[in-house]
Design an enzyme around this catalytic site. Structure first.
Site, mmCIF file in Angstrom:
data_model
loop_
_atom_site.group_PDB
_atom_site.id
_atom_site.type_symbol
_atom_site.label_atom_id
_atom_site.label_comp_id
_atom_site.label_asym_id
_atom_site.label_seq_id
_atom_site.Cartn_x
_atom_site.Cartn_y
_atom_site.Cartn_z
ATOM 1 N N ASN A 181 32.304 34.995 35.508
ATOM 2 C CA ASN A 181 33.059 36.141 36.011
ATOM 3 C C ASN A 181 34.536 36.118 35.596
ATOM 4 O O ASN A 181 35.406 36.642 36.280
ATOM 5 C CB ASN A 181 32.883 36.273 37.531
ATOM 6 N N LYS A 219 38.275 31.890 32.391
ATOM 7 C CA LYS A 219 37.075 31.048 32.280
ATOM 8 C C LYS A 219 36.457 31.107 30.875
ATOM 9 O O LYS A 219 36.792 31.979 30.059
ATOM 10 C CB LYS A 219 36.061 31.499 33.345
ATOM 11 N N ARG A 250 37.270 41.565 36.874
ATOM 12 C CA ARG A 250 35.842 41.238 36.868
ATOM 13 C C ARG A 250 34.983 42.467 36.595
ATOM 14 O O ARG A 250 33.978 42.376 35.888
ATOM 15 C CB ARG A 250 35.469 40.555 38.179
ATOM 16 N N THR A 263 33.747 38.580 43.584
ATOM 17 C CA THR A 263 33.103 37.481 42.840
ATOM 18 C C THR A 263 31.983 37.999 41.942
ATOM 19 O O THR A 263 31.889 37.628 40.768
ATOM 20 C CB THR A 263 32.513 36.445 43.843
ATOM 21 N N ARG A 306 44.065 38.086 43.736
ATOM 22 C CA ARG A 306 42.700 38.341 44.198
ATOM 23 C C ARG A 306 42.364 39.836 44.072
ATOM 24 O O ARG A 306 41.245 40.201 43.735
ATOM 25 C CB ARG A 306 42.520 37.899 45.664
ATOM 26 N N PHE A 321 24.637 26.285 43.472
ATOM 27 C CA PHE A 321 25.037 26.560 42.089
ATOM 28 C C PHE A 321 26.105 25.592 41.572
ATOM 29 O O PHE A 321 26.645 25.777 40.481
ATOM 30 C CB PHE A 321 25.523 28.012 41.953
ATOM 31 N N HIS A 362 39.267 32.704 37.678
ATOM 32 C CA HIS A 362 39.385 32.049 38.991
ATOM 33 C C HIS A 362 40.752 32.389 39.558
ATOM 34 O O HIS A 362 41.721 32.503 38.808
ATOM 35 C CB HIS A 362 39.279 30.521 38.842
ATOM 36 N N TYR A 371 36.022 21.766 41.760
ATOM 37 C CA TYR A 371 35.079 22.547 42.566
ATOM 38 C C TYR A 371 34.408 21.705 43.665
ATOM 39 O O TYR A 371 33.365 22.106 44.188
ATOM 40 C CB TYR A 371 34.029 23.196 41.675
ATOM 41 N N GLU A 382 45.704 23.344 43.885
ATOM 42 C CA GLU A 382 45.117 23.610 42.563
ATOM 43 C C GLU A 382 46.173 23.518 41.461
ATOM 44 O O GLU A 382 45.893 23.029 40.365
ATOM 45 C CB GLU A 382 44.435 24.981 42.579
HETATM 46 P P1 GDP Z 1 35.655 33.290 43.942
HETATM 47 O O1 GDP Z 1 36.689 32.748 44.889
HETATM 48 O O2 GDP Z 1 35.609 34.796 43.930
HETATM 49 O O3 GDP Z 1 35.771 32.716 42.537
HETATM 50 O O4 GDP Z 1 34.209 32.851 44.499
HETATM 51 P P2 GDP Z 1 33.629 31.505 45.167
HETATM 52 O O5 GDP Z 1 34.758 30.586 45.578
HETATM 53 O O6 GDP Z 1 32.644 31.907 46.205
HETATM 54 O O7 GDP Z 1 32.801 30.821 43.984
HETATM 55 C C1 GDP Z 1 33.420 30.059 42.976
HETATM 56 C C2 GDP Z 1 32.763 30.383 41.641
HETATM 57 O O8 GDP Z 1 31.406 29.948 41.679
HETATM 58 C C3 GDP Z 1 32.674 31.879 41.316
HETATM 59 O O9 GDP Z 1 33.857 32.432 40.779
HETATM 60 C C4 GDP Z 1 31.533 31.893 40.319
HETATM 61 O O10 GDP Z 1 31.956 31.479 39.003
HETATM 62 C C5 GDP Z 1 30.596 30.824 40.894
HETATM 63 N N1 GDP Z 1 29.571 31.414 41.785
HETATM 64 C C6 GDP Z 1 29.756 32.017 42.998
HETATM 65 N N2 GDP Z 1 28.603 32.417 43.529
HETATM 66 C C7 GDP Z 1 27.633 32.053 42.637
HETATM 67 C C8 GDP Z 1 26.211 32.170 42.605
HETATM 68 O O11 GDP Z 1 25.576 32.695 43.536
HETATM 69 N N3 GDP Z 1 25.572 31.649 41.497
HETATM 70 C C9 GDP Z 1 26.241 31.054 40.485
HETATM 71 N N4 GDP Z 1 25.536 30.582 39.432
HETATM 72 N N5 GDP Z 1 27.572 30.918 40.467
HETATM 73 C C10 GDP Z 1 28.274 31.407 41.523
#
Ligand code: GDP
Length: 140
Positions: free
Chosen positions: A114, A11, A104, A93, A87, A59, A117, A51, A128
């Protein structure tokens, strides 16, 4: 255990800090092989499409802003049980919850910035990968 593929993004927070090599080394050390890789600057349309599953989350707008704030490196990774393997090395996350030794925990700046992805299922990995790569760009 079958050899499978997953999709990864390094990222903007990581490319900005010149961590492409460091992150890729952690992926490789975890038993994953980079079979496709390109550095791109995502368009708003690409970020919103990628996304789309998060469209209803509060968010979503900020996440699309962040993912278009600088270059990213999109990659296809191959290895035994690649989705889970990736993962596991990515970590949780929220970096505050991520285990020691994960990408991370080591590099992420925040729950949003973070660093990486990774696909969360084989089915999503296939979708994807197709979103960013054509078949002739995958060189195993
Ligand atoms: P991942 O699969 O671990 O990447 O997590 P998710 O699919 O839940 O979220 C996708 C991405 O959205 C994350 O990797 C973060 O970059 C972002 N994200 C997730 N939760 C939050 C949040 O609470 N606030 C913000 N600003 N970004 C978030």
């Amino acid at each position: 255990m079958a050899v499978t593929r997953t999709f990864s993004i390094i990222k903007p927070d990581a490319t900005r800090r010149n961590l492409t090599g460091a992150v890729t080394k952690m992926l490789e050390d975890a038993g994953l092989r980079v079979v496709a890789s390109k550095r791109i600057h995502m368009t708003r349309e690409q970020a919103e499409g990628f996304y789309a599953v998060h469209k209803e989350r509060p968010f979503y707008g900020e996440l699309c802003d962040f993912m278009t704030s600088g270059p990213v490196v999109v990659q296809v990774l191959e290895g035994e049980d690649a989705v889970k393997r990736n993962r596991d090395v990515m970590g949780a996350t929220n970096p505050a919850d991520a285990a020691e030794g994960t990408i991370r925990k080591t590099y992420a700046e925040s729950i949003e910035a973070n660093s990486v992805h990774g696909s969360d299922s084989d089915e999503n990995a296939a979708t994807e990968i197709r979103f960013f790569f054509s078949d002739d760009e995958l060189v195993g």
